[in-house]
Design a protein around this motif. Structure first.
Motif, PDB file in Angstrom:
ATOM      1  N   VAL A  61       0.833  -1.209   0.000  1.00 31.13           N
ATOM      2  CA  VAL A  61       0.000   0.000   0.000  1.00 31.13           C
ATOM      3  C   VAL A  61       0.868   1.259   0.000  1.00 31.13           C
ATOM      4  O   VAL A  61       0.594   2.218  -0.735  1.00 31.13           O
ATOM      5  CB  VAL A  61      -0.953  -0.006   1.207  1.00 31.13           C
ATOM      6  N   LEU A  62       1.919   1.263   0.822  1.00 27.39           N
ATOM      7  CA  LEU A  62       2.789   2.442   0.883  1.00 27.39           C
ATOM      8  C   LEU A  62       3.437   2.718  -0.463  1.00 27.39           C
ATOM      9  O   LEU A  62       3.594   3.877  -0.878  1.00 27.39           O
ATOM     10  CB  LEU A  62       3.854   2.235   1.964  1.00 27.39           C
ATOM     11  N   ARG A  63       3.797   1.659  -1.165  1.00 24.65           N
ATOM     12  CA  ARG A  63       4.366   1.820  -2.505  1.00 24.65           C
ATOM     13  C   ARG A  63       3.291   2.190  -3.524  1.00 24.65           C
ATOM     14  O   ARG A  63       3.430   3.155  -4.280  1.00 24.65           O
ATOM     15  CB  ARG A  63       5.035   0.518  -2.941  1.00 24.65           C
ATOM     16  N   GLU A 284      -5.860   5.911   5.380  1.00 26.82           N
ATOM     17  CA  GLU A 284      -6.962   6.587   4.712  1.00 26.82           C
ATOM     18  C   GLU A 284      -7.044   6.287   3.220  1.00 26.82           C
ATOM     19  O   GLU A 284      -7.985   6.713   2.550  1.00 26.82           O
ATOM     20  CB  GLU A 284      -6.834   8.101   4.932  1.00 26.82           C
ATOM     21  N   SER A 285      -6.081   5.530   2.697  1.00 29.47           N
ATOM     22  CA  SER A 285      -6.057   5.246   1.266  1.00 29.47           C
ATOM     23  C   SER A 285      -7.084   4.174   0.887  1.00 29.47           C
ATOM     24  O   SER A 285      -7.466   3.321   1.693  1.00 29.47           O
ATOM     25  CB  SER A 285      -4.661   4.771   0.853  1.00 29.47           C
ATOM     26  N   ALA A 286      -7.518   4.220  -0.357  1.00 30.68           N
ATOM     27  CA  ALA A 286      -8.444   3.203  -0.870  1.00 30.68           C
ATOM     28  C   ALA A 286      -7.792   1.832  -0.877  1.00 30.68           C
ATOM     29  O   ALA A 286      -8.451   0.809  -0.635  1.00 30.68           O
ATOM     30  CB  ALA A 286      -8.881   3.582  -2.285  1.00 30.68           C
ATOM     31  N   GLU A 287      -6.475   1.812  -1.113  1.00 25.90           N
ATOM     32  CA  GLU A 287      -5.752   0.545  -1.139  1.00 25.90           C
ATOM     33  C   GLU A 287      -5.787  -0.147   0.230  1.00 25.90           C
ATOM     34  O   GLU A 287      -5.914  -1.369   0.309  1.00 25.90           O
ATOM     35  CB  GLU A 287      -4.299   0.762  -1.575  1.00 25.90           C
ATOM     36  N   THR A 291      -7.385  -3.711   1.599  1.00 24.81           N
ATOM     37  CA  THR A 291      -6.588  -4.666   2.381  1.00 24.81           C
ATOM     38  C   THR A 291      -7.359  -5.154   3.600  1.00 24.81           C
ATOM     39  O   THR A 291      -7.364  -6.349   3.912  1.00 24.81           O
ATOM     40  CB  THR A 291      -5.269  -4.004   2.822  1.00 24.81           C
ATOM     41  N   LEU A 292      -8.005  -4.240   4.311  1.00 25.07           N
ATOM     42  CA  LEU A 292      -8.804  -4.618   5.474  1.00 25.07           C
ATOM     43  C   LEU A 292      -9.905  -5.595   5.079  1.00 25.07           C
ATOM     44  O   LEU A 292     -10.127  -6.615   5.758  1.00 25.07           O
ATOM     45  CB  LEU A 292      -9.420  -3.373   6.122  1.00 25.07           C
ATOM     46  N   GLN A 293     -10.578  -5.308   3.993  1.00 21.60           N
ATOM     47  CA  GLN A 293     -11.689  -6.147   3.558  1.00 21.60           C
ATOM     48  C   GLN A 293     -11.208  -7.536   3.142  1.00 21.60           C
ATOM     49  O   GLN A 293     -11.810  -8.549   3.505  1.00 21.60           O
ATOM     50  CB  GLN A 293     -12.433  -5.476   2.402  1.00 21.60           C
TER      51      GLN A 293
END
Length: 327
Positions: A61-63, A284-287, A291-293
């Protein structure tokens, strides 16, 4: 306890040799590289484990969201994360490295009684909760939590629960459940396994009576009808998961295998603020929402003093349960 300490020390020495070069490279000679340019996430577990998976999800996600230019993951396995923690504490002032931590490490620290604790690092953020489910094989005579507790009271030592390592959420939850059911926690027949597959095979072969693990690790078997979920340790029912909570069944248990990130001791307030901003942006990112889902993780974002207080409360609870279990 002395034997555990000696084993811990011996294994720690081996890990120090094999990972020292990686840490030195990651931290840099000055330890002052900007986190937005290069960030190292230390997963205090072997590749393929829960913390490793969490670190690599965060890395992607960070990338992918262009929050950090270059992110690497370094694995330092052993002793419920406490070996990684001990080495990380030695990286004083490192402003380009974060350590993955969580509920398992809290339990391992309480069990180990070592000198290094989470009070020695700088809390950055709690990000997600993974709740434990108590399950039995689908062909078990036990149909619900009341049935399990009745069988357990009748034969405490003959009723076994399989789960993760000693000090894990699985272990502490089982001990707490015994205590609330009126069973001496010292009579708990808990069988610790190093991997989820081994624990599952033991359960399905009826080597153990019941099992405890993160719901996301058991969901496929539950949905396929191979396992029957009796209860889950979330404080309230989770969306899309038709499993009752311990609380709604009259048992006061709400525990999570939470996951978060901490920084090394001795960092500046500016570095702490930057770490917090980076992880907040990731959360807060959509990515990250995706990931949580995908992982059935529950968002449980906390930062700053609120996260520090949460760690203190979790530590106190873990120490109490470990003491009750006579460990």
């Amino acid at each position: 306890m002395q034997r555990r300490t000696l084993l811990h020390g011996a294994f720690g020495a081996v890990v120090a040799v094999t990972t020292g070069a990686a840490l030195a490279s990651a931290a840099g000679s000055s330890g002052r590289a900007e986190a937005r340019s290069t960030l190292t996430l230390i997963a205090p577990a072997a590749a393929g484990g829960g913390w490793d998976g969490f670190a690599r999800e965060a890395q992607q996600v960070l990338r992918g969201a262009s929050i950090v230019n270059n992110v690497q993951v370094v694995n330092i396995p052993g002793a419920g994360g406490t070996i990684g923690l001990s080495q990380f504490v030695g990286q004083t002032g490192s402003e380009d490295t974060l350590l993955v931590t969580g509920g398992v490490m809290v339990g391992a620290i309480a069990l180990d009684e070592g000198d290094t604790t989470l009070a020695d690092v700088v809390p950055i953020a709690r990000l997600a909760d993974d709740f434990a489910a108590l399950v039995v094989p689908a062909d078990s005579e036990i149909q619900d939590l009341d049935g399990f507790l009745a069988a357990w009271k009748e034969n405490p030592r003959g009723t076994s629960i399989g789960g993760g390592s000693l000090g894990s959420i699985d272990h502490l939850m089982s001990g707490r459940l015994a205590q609330l059911a009126g069973i001496d926690p010292k009579d708990l027949n808990y069988i610790a396994y190093s991997g989820g597959g081994e624990a599952l095979n033991s359960l399905l072969s009826h080597t153990t009576t019941a099992g405890s693990s993160g719901y996301n690790e058991l969901s496929d078997q539950i949905e396929a009808g191979t396992l029957r979920a009796l209860a889950i340790s979330s404080p309230e029912r989770l969306d899309g998961i038709d499993v009752p909570t311990f609380t709604e069944l009259g048992v006061d248990i709400a525990m999570s295998n939470w996951r978060g990130l901490v920084a090394a001791p001795g960092i500046t307030e500016e570095a702490r603020a930057e770490f917090t901003a980076i992880i907040t942006e990731m959360r807060e990112s959509a990515e990250w929402k995706d990931t949580l889902q995908r992982n059935d993780w529950t968002d449980s974002f906390l930062t700053g003093d609120d996260f520090a207080q949460y760690i203190a409360d979790e530590t106190e609870q873990a120490r109490g349960i470990v003491s009750d279990l006579g460990l």
